[in-house]
Design a protein around this motif. Structure first.
Motif, PDB file in Angstrom:
ATOM      1  N   VAL A 222       0.836  -1.209   0.000  1.00 62.05           N
ATOM      2  CA  VAL A 222       0.000   0.000   0.000  1.00 62.05           C
ATOM      3  C   VAL A 222       0.868   1.255   0.000  1.00 62.05           C
ATOM      4  N   ALA A 226       0.791   4.274  -2.759  1.00 62.75           N
ATOM      5  CA  ALA A 226       0.587   5.678  -2.391  1.00 62.75           C
ATOM      6  C   ALA A 226       1.676   6.581  -2.956  1.00 62.75           C
ATOM      7  N   SER A 247      -1.589   0.857   6.890  1.00 65.40           N
ATOM      8  CA  SER A 247      -1.922   1.197   5.506  1.00 65.40           C
ATOM      9  C   SER A 247      -2.776   2.449   5.434  1.00 65.40           C
ATOM     10  N   LEU A 251      -1.939   5.991   3.417  1.00 64.33           N
ATOM     11  CA  LEU A 251      -2.844   6.591   2.435  1.00 64.33           C
ATOM     12  C   LEU A 251      -3.254   8.005   2.813  1.00 64.33           C
ATOM     13  N   THR A 256       1.856  12.225   0.699  1.00 61.10           N
ATOM     14  CA  THR A 256       1.579  11.316  -0.421  1.00 61.10           C
ATOM     15  C   THR A 256       0.513  11.939  -1.311  1.00 61.10           C
ATOM     16  N   SER A 259      -3.410  11.045  -1.168  1.00 61.24           N
ATOM     17  CA  SER A 259      -4.291  11.437  -0.065  1.00 61.24           C
ATOM     18  C   SER A 259      -5.317  12.479  -0.487  1.00 61.24           C
ATOM     19  N   LEU A 262      -7.938  10.415  -3.466  1.00 53.32           N
ATOM     20  CA  LEU A 262      -8.671   9.180  -3.221  1.00 53.32           C
ATOM     21  C   LEU A 262     -10.140   9.480  -2.922  1.00 53.32           C
ATOM     22  N   LEU A 265     -12.636   3.949  -1.317  1.00 55.10           N
ATOM     23  CA  LEU A 265     -11.697   3.048  -0.646  1.00 55.10           C
ATOM     24  C   LEU A 265     -12.473   1.844  -0.141  1.00 55.10           C
TER      25      LEU A 265
END
Length: 324
Positions: A222, A226, A247, A251, A256, A259, A262, A265
Motif C-alpha cells: 500500500v 501511495a 496502511s 494513504l 503522499t 491522499s 482518493l 476506498l
C-alpha cells in the motif's frame, strides 16, 4: 518427274492420324453450331445503373449506424454476408469493450481482439499464456481498462514493460502469490526506457482505479501504491488479510499525492483493521465512499456512530457514503 534438286519447292507436310481427326472435328463443329461473331473492340458495353439500395448496404456510415443496434452474436452473423460487411462489423467504434472472460484464448481470439481495437478488455479467469498477453499489449495502444482477475503471477508480470498502454483501470484481483515486492516492481518504471524519454516514470502513472482484492499484499505494498500512483481515485484491497491500520496511515499522509485524490476506498474483509484507523480517515478530503464492513474489529454500530460524526451515512450495501 519431280526433281529432288529443285530448291524452290517445299517438302510435303505429312499429318498424323490424330492431327487429321482434330481438324475434322473442328470443321464439323463449325458447321453444326456456327461461329459466334466477335464484338467490335471499340464498342462499349451499356452500363446499367446501380441499385441505390445496394449502394446504401455498402455505405460504411450508414451500416455502422445500423450495426450499433445489433448484438454481439448478430454482428458475427452479419460478418458472413460479404467482405464489406466483414470489414465494417469489426470497426473499433462498435467494439469499445471486448469480453473474453472464462475462455481459453487461442491465436484466432488474439487476432480478433486486435482487429477490434477495444478500449476495455475483460480477461477475468481466462486461460491465456504470458506470451499471448505480451503480444496483445504491444498491439493495443488505445487500451484503457484491463481486467485480469484470477491470472497467474507470470501473466500479470507482463505489464512490467514499456509496451504496456497507459491504463486508467487495472483489475488484478485474486492473483496468486502477488506480494508487496511484486507490487513495487509492477508499478516501477521499466528498465528498457527509450533514450529520448527525459522523465523515467511508470506506465501506470495515470491509473485511476486499481483492484487488488484477495491478494497477499500488506502495508508495504500500500505504501508503494501511495507513492507511485498519484492519480489513483479508487483503491480496492478487500480481503487482503495483511493490511493493517498502518496502511490507512500511509494513504492519509499529507505528503503522499494519493491522499488528496482518493475518492473510493474498499477495505472490506481486512480483519486486522481496528478502531484506531478511524483517526486517519478524516485526513482524506476527497473521500466519498468507504467500505469497511465486515471487519472483525469494526462492528456496524461503530461504523454508523463514526459516520454520523463525520458526515457519512451507511447505505443499503453497508458502505459509508458521504452526504451530498
Amino acid at each position: 518427274m519431280y526433281s529432288q534438286n529443285n530448291n524452290n519447292v517445299s517438302p510435303l507436310e505429312i499429318y498424323s492420324w490424330e492431327m487429321l481427326q482434330a481438324r475434322l472435328n473442328k470443321a464439323m463443329l463449325s458447321l453444326q453450331y456456327g461461329n459466334k461473331p466477335s464484338e467490335p473492340r471499340n464498342r462499349k458495353r451499356d452500363k446499367q445503373p446501380a441499385d441505390p439500395r445496394l449502394q446504401l448496404c455498402t455505405n460504411e456510415t450508414v451500416m455502422l449506424s445500423v450495426f450499433r443496434y445489433l448484438t454481439k452474436n448478430e454482428r458475427l452473423v452479419a460478418m458472413r454476408v460479404c467482405k464489406a460487411w466483414e470489414r465494417m462489423a469489426v470497426h473499433p467504434s462498435l467494439w469499445k469493450s471486448v469480453n473474453a472472460s472464462h475462455q481459453r484464448i487461442e491465436s484466432a481470439q488474439l487476432t480478433g481482439v486486435v482487429r477490434r481495437l477495444p478500449e476495455t478488455l475483460d480477461l477475468n479467469w481466462s486461460k491465456i499464456e504470458k506470451e499471448h498477453l505480451s503480444w496483445l499489449l504491444t498491439r493495443l495502444p488505445q487500451l484503457r481498462e484491463l481486467h485480469l482477475q484470477g491470472q497467474a503471477l507470470e501473466v500479470v508480470g507482463q505489464l512490467y514493460t514499456i509496451h504496456c498502454p497507459p491504463l486508467r483501470l487495472l483489475d488484478i484481483s485474486f492473483t496468486a502469490d502477488l506480494t508487496d515486492a511484486n507490487i513495487n516492481k509492477l508499478f516501477s518504471p521499466p528498465n528498457c526506457i527509450r533514450t529520448f524519454q527525459s522523465v523515467l516514470t511508470t506506465k501506470m502513472v495515470d491509473l485511476k482505479e486499481l483492484h487488488l482484492a484477495g491478494t497477499l499484499i500488506g502495508d508495504d505494498g500500500v505504501l508503494s501504491i501511495a507513492k507511485i500512483l498519484p492519480s489513483l481515485t479508487y483503491l480496492d484491497v478487500k480481503c487482503c488479510l495483511n493490511v493493517t491500520d498502518l496502511s490507512v496511515v500511509f494513504l492519509s499522509h499529507p505528503q503522499t499525492p494519493i491522499s488528496s485524490n482518493l475518492v473510493n476506498l474498499d477495505m472490506r474483509g481486512c480483519h486486522q483493521l481496528t478502531y484506531a484507523s478511524f483517526d486517519y480517515f478524516p485526513s482524506l478530503p476527497s473521500l466519498r465512499k468507504l467500505a469497511l464492513y465486515p471487519c472483525w474489529n469494526l462492528p456496524l454500530k461503530l461504523l454508523q456512530h463514526w459516520g454520523r460524526r463525520y458526515g457519512f451515512v451507511v447505505n443499503s450495501d453497508k458502505i459509508l457514503e458521504k452526504f451530498k
